[in-house]
Structures are given as structure tokens and as C-alpha cells.
Design a protein around this motif. Structure first.
Motif, PDB file in Angstrom:
ATOM      1  N   LYS A   1      54.790  55.961 100.979  1.00 30.94           N
ATOM      2  CA  LYS A   1      53.755  55.469 101.894  1.00 30.94           C
ATOM      3  C   LYS A   1      53.272  54.075 101.520  1.00 30.94           C
ATOM      4  CE  LYS A   1      49.382  57.113 100.026  1.00 30.94           C
ATOM      5  NZ  LYS A   1      48.221  57.937 100.312  1.00 30.94           N
ATOM      6  N   TYR A   2      53.490  53.648 100.288  1.00 27.93           N
ATOM      7  CA  TYR A   2      53.071  52.317  99.860  1.00 27.93           C
ATOM      8  C   TYR A   2      54.076  51.228 100.260  1.00 27.93           C
ATOM      9  CZ  TYR A   2      49.620  54.668  96.951  1.00 27.93           C
ATOM     10  OH  TYR A   2      48.574  55.423  96.513  1.00 27.93           O
ATOM     11  N   TYR A   3      55.253  51.602 100.715  1.00 32.23           N
ATOM     12  CA  TYR A   3      56.283  50.644 101.104  1.00 32.23           C
ATOM     13  C   TYR A   3      56.112  50.358 102.596  1.00 32.23           C
ATOM     14  CZ  TYR A   3      60.862  48.424 100.767  1.00 32.23           C
ATOM     15  OH  TYR A   3      61.888  47.522 100.746  1.00 32.23           O
ATOM     16  N   VAL A   4      55.439  49.247 102.931  1.00 32.17           N
ATOM     17  CA  VAL A   4      55.056  48.960 104.313  1.00 32.17           C
ATOM     18  C   VAL A   4      55.647  47.621 104.777  1.00 32.17           C
ATOM     19  CG1 VAL A   4      52.903  50.244 104.097  1.00 32.17           C
ATOM     20  CG2 VAL A   4      52.917  47.813 103.665  1.00 32.17           C
ATOM     21  N   GLU A   5      55.611  47.433 106.087  1.00 29.34           N
ATOM     22  CA  GLU A   5      56.075  46.177 106.681  1.00 29.34           C
ATOM     23  C   GLU A   5      54.931  45.180 106.723  1.00 29.34           C
ATOM     24  OE1 GLU A   5      57.553  47.070 110.544  1.00 29.34           O
ATOM     25  OE2 GLU A   5      59.457  47.827 109.788  1.00 29.34           O
ATOM     26  N   VAL A   6      55.213  43.962 106.271  1.00 26.08           N
ATOM     27  CA  VAL A   6      54.245  42.868 106.359  1.00 26.08           C
ATOM     28  C   VAL A   6      54.728  41.958 107.481  1.00 26.08           C
ATOM     29  CG1 VAL A   6      53.214  40.918 105.167  1.00 26.08           C
ATOM     30  CG2 VAL A   6      53.680  43.013 103.919  1.00 26.08           C
ATOM     31  N   VAL A   7      53.907  41.829 108.516  1.00 23.02           N
ATOM     32  CA  VAL A   7      54.283  41.066 109.701  1.00 23.02           C
ATOM     33  C   VAL A   7      53.731  39.660 109.559  1.00 23.02           C
ATOM     34  CG1 VAL A   7      54.112  40.953 112.206  1.00 23.02           C
ATOM     35  CG2 VAL A   7      54.202  43.169 111.067  1.00 23.02           C
ATOM     36  N   GLY A   8      54.647  38.686 109.541  1.00 21.82           N
ATOM     37  CA  GLY A   8      54.262  37.281 109.480  1.00 21.82           C
ATOM     38  C   GLY A   8      54.502  36.601 110.808  1.00 21.82           C
ATOM     39  N   HIS A   9      54.392  35.281 110.818  1.00 23.20           N
ATOM     40  CA  HIS A   9      54.607  34.535 112.059  1.00 23.20           C
ATOM     41  C   HIS A   9      56.072  34.518 112.467  1.00 23.20           C
ATOM     42  CE1 HIS A   9      50.520  33.130 112.339  1.00 23.20           C
ATOM     43  NE2 HIS A   9      50.549  32.776 111.054  1.00 23.20           N
ATOM     44  N   HIS A  10      56.986  34.373 111.486  1.00 20.09           N
ATOM     45  CA  HIS A  10      58.400  34.208 111.801  1.00 20.09           C
ATOM     46  C   HIS A  10      59.264  35.384 111.397  1.00 20.09           C
ATOM     47  CE1 HIS A  10      57.604  30.096 112.907  1.00 20.09           C
ATOM     48  NE2 HIS A  10      56.984  29.910 111.747  1.00 20.09           N
ATOM     49  N   GLU A  11      58.810  36.204 110.468  1.00 21.11           N
ATOM     50  CA  GLU A  11      59.644  37.310 110.005  1.00 21.11           C
ATOM     51  C   GLU A  11      58.783  38.491 109.552  1.00 21.11           C
ATOM     52  OE1 GLU A  11      61.780  36.798 106.298  1.00 21.11           O
ATOM     53  OE2 GLU A  11      60.508  35.098 105.811  1.00 21.11           O
ATOM     54  N   THR A  12      59.443  39.607 109.389  1.00 23.74           N
ATOM     55  CA  THR A  12      58.806  40.826 108.899  1.00 23.74           C
ATOM     56  C   THR A  12      59.533  41.265 107.644  1.00 23.74           C
ATOM     57  OG1 THR A  12      58.236  41.476 111.139  1.00 23.74           O
ATOM     58  CG2 THR A  12      58.209  43.199 109.485  1.00 23.74           C
ATOM     59  N   ARG A  13      58.779  41.506 106.567  1.00 26.18           N
ATOM     60  CA  ARG A  13      59.363  41.956 105.304  1.00 26.18           C
ATOM     61  C   ARG A  13      58.721  43.268 104.886  1.00 26.18           C
ATOM     62  NH1 ARG A  13      59.777  37.114 100.928  1.00 26.18           N
ATOM     63  NH2 ARG A  13      61.039  35.676 102.148  1.00 26.18           N
ATOM     64  N   LYS A  14      59.466  44.043 104.102  1.00 30.41           N
ATOM     65  CA  LYS A  14      58.912  45.268 103.528  1.00 30.41           C
ATOM     66  C   LYS A  14      58.456  44.975 102.112  1.00 30.41           C
ATOM     67  CE  LYS A  14      60.594  48.929 106.223  1.00 30.41           C
ATOM     68  NZ  LYS A  14      59.966  50.200 106.233  1.00 30.41           N
ATOM     69  N   VAL A  15      57.261  45.461 101.773  1.00 23.46           N
ATOM     70  CA  VAL A  15      56.646  45.189 100.480  1.00 23.46           C
ATOM     71  C   VAL A  15      56.026  46.479  99.947  1.00 23.46           C
ATOM     72  CG1 VAL A  15      54.820  43.886  99.333  1.00 23.46           C
ATOM     73  CG2 VAL A  15      56.167  42.803 101.086  1.00 23.46           C
ATOM     74  N   CYS A  16      56.067  46.645  98.638  1.00 23.21           N
ATOM     75  CA  CYS A  16      55.411  47.778  97.993  1.00 23.21           C
ATOM     76  C   CYS A  16      53.978  47.383  97.648  1.00 23.21           C
ATOM     77  CB  CYS A  16      56.174  48.169  96.726  1.00 23.21           C
ATOM     78  SG  CYS A  16      55.448  49.558  95.874  1.00 23.21           S
ATOM     79  N   LEU A  17      53.012  48.142  98.163  1.00 23.64           N
ATOM     80  CA  LEU A  17      51.593  47.842  97.957  1.00 23.64           C
ATOM     81  C   LEU A  17      50.951  48.753  96.917  1.00 23.64           C
ATOM     82  CD1 LEU A  17      50.427  47.313 101.635  1.00 23.64           C
ATOM     83  CD2 LEU A  17      51.004  45.582  99.943  1.00 23.64           C
ATOM     84  N   VAL A  18      51.750  49.288  96.001  1.00 23.50           N
ATOM     85  CA  VAL A  18      51.207  50.225  95.016  1.00 23.50           C
ATOM     86  C   VAL A  18      50.272  49.537  94.022  1.00 23.50           C
ATOM     87  CG1 VAL A  18      53.042  50.098  93.298  1.00 23.50           C
ATOM     88  CG2 VAL A  18      51.843  52.228  93.647  1.00 23.50           C
ATOM     89  N   GLU A  19      50.414  48.229  93.837  1.00 24.84           N
ATOM     90  CA  GLU A  19      49.569  47.502  92.897  1.00 24.84           C
ATOM     91  C   GLU A  19      48.245  47.039  93.499  1.00 24.84           C
ATOM     92  OE1 GLU A  19      51.780  44.332  91.188  1.00 24.84           O
ATOM     93  OE2 GLU A  19      53.319  45.656  90.394  1.00 24.84           O
ATOM     94  N   VAL A  20      48.064  47.209  94.792  1.00 28.75           N
ATOM     95  CA  VAL A  20      46.821  46.804  95.447  1.00 28.75           C
ATOM     96  C   VAL A  20      45.784  47.896  95.192  1.00 28.75           C
ATOM     97  CG1 VAL A  20      45.738  46.174  97.629  1.00 28.75           C
ATOM     98  CG2 VAL A  20      48.124  45.571  97.196  1.00 28.75           C
ATOM     99  N   LYS A  21      44.702  47.536  94.503  1.00 29.46           N
ATOM    100  CA  LYS A  21      43.714  48.524  94.065  1.00 29.46           C
ATOM    101  C   LYS A  21      43.016  49.218  95.223  1.00 29.46           C
ATOM    102  CE  LYS A  21      42.838  46.424  89.624  1.00 29.46           C
ATOM    103  NZ  LYS A  21      41.867  45.767  88.755  1.00 29.46           N
ATOM    104  N   ALA A  22      42.804  48.517  96.322  1.00 33.21           N
ATOM    105  CA  ALA A  22      42.117  49.118  97.468  1.00 33.21           C
ATOM    106  C   ALA A  22      42.921  50.278  98.048  1.00 33.21           C
ATOM    107  CB  ALA A  22      41.883  48.065  98.542  1.00 33.21           C
ATOM    108  N   TYR A  23      44.241  50.181  98.025  1.00 37.47           N
ATOM    109  CA  TYR A  23      45.087  51.253  98.533  1.00 37.47           C
ATOM    110  C   TYR A  23      45.348  52.309  97.467  1.00 37.47           C
ATOM    111  CZ  TYR A  23      45.944  48.041 102.370  1.00 37.47           C
ATOM    112  OH  TYR A  23      45.792  47.198 103.424  1.00 37.47           O
TER     113      TYR A  23
END
Length: 104
Positions: A36-58
Motif C-alpha cells: 500500500k505504500y508503493y503509490v503513483e506520483v503524478v507530475g506535470h509530464h510523467e507519472t512515477r511509482k514511489v515507496c512512501l514507507v519513510e514518510v512519517k505521516a503515512y
């Protein structure tokens, strides 16, 4: 070695001479793609998948982990340097890390 200890190891199936390797499906049970921590980050030109496990809020469940997130929201939450380090770590791994939680 004492004979009692030698007999124990000889009779115990975990320490016997035959070694049974686990099947590959048992070894690699979970992958980053299912986390569930592996999410899509939507930018202006591209979309990448990133692991958000290190983000304390999540990680501490102060915020719900979304399926996809805008890059501006991450910049406001983390800052540019932290976001660049998350994006630079690479993509999906075959075997998930210890913080794996299945996506519902």
C-alpha cells in the motif's frame, strides 16, 4: 560432541542431513507492487511509482495512503530534498521490505 546431542540432531527433521529448499513462491511471497505504500506520483509530464514507507505521516497513520498523489502535495509534505531522495532510490523490488502492508 555428546552422544545425546548427536542423537538429537540426527533425529530432528530440521537438522537432518536432507535439506529441503523452499519453493520460489514461498520465498518471494510479497512484492512492492502489492504494497500500500508503493503509490503513483503524478507530475506535470510523467507519472512515477514511489515507496512512501519513510514518510512519517503515512507510517504513523496520521494520513491515509492514497492510490496516487500529486507531486505538489508531496513537496509541501516533505520538501524538495527528501522527495528527490525518495525518487532516486529506484523502483519496484522483487521482494518487499519489512514494512510491507497489503493494499486493501
Amino acid at each position: 560432541m555428546d552422544s545425546k546431542i548427536r542423537n538429537y540432531y540426527a533425529n530432528n527433521h530440521l537438522y537432518s542431513r536432507k535439506m529441503i529448499m523452499p519453493a520460489t513462491s514461498e520465498k518471494f511471497k510479497n512484492s512492492c507492487q502489492e504494497c500500500k505504500y508503493y503509490v503513483e506520483v503524478v507530475g506535470h509530464h510523467e507519472t512515477r511509482k514511489v515507496c512512501l514507507v519513510e514518510v512519517k505521516a503515512y507510517q504513523k497513520r496520521h494520513k491515509r495512503v492514497p492510490a496516487n498523489i500529486e507531486i505538489m502535495d508531496l513537496i509541501l509534505l516533505l520538501g524538495k530534498e527528501k522527495l528527490e531522495s525518495l525518487l532516486g532510490k529506484g523502483g519496484q523490488h522483487l521482494m518487499a521490505c519489512g514494512e510491507f502492508e497489503e493494499r486493501i
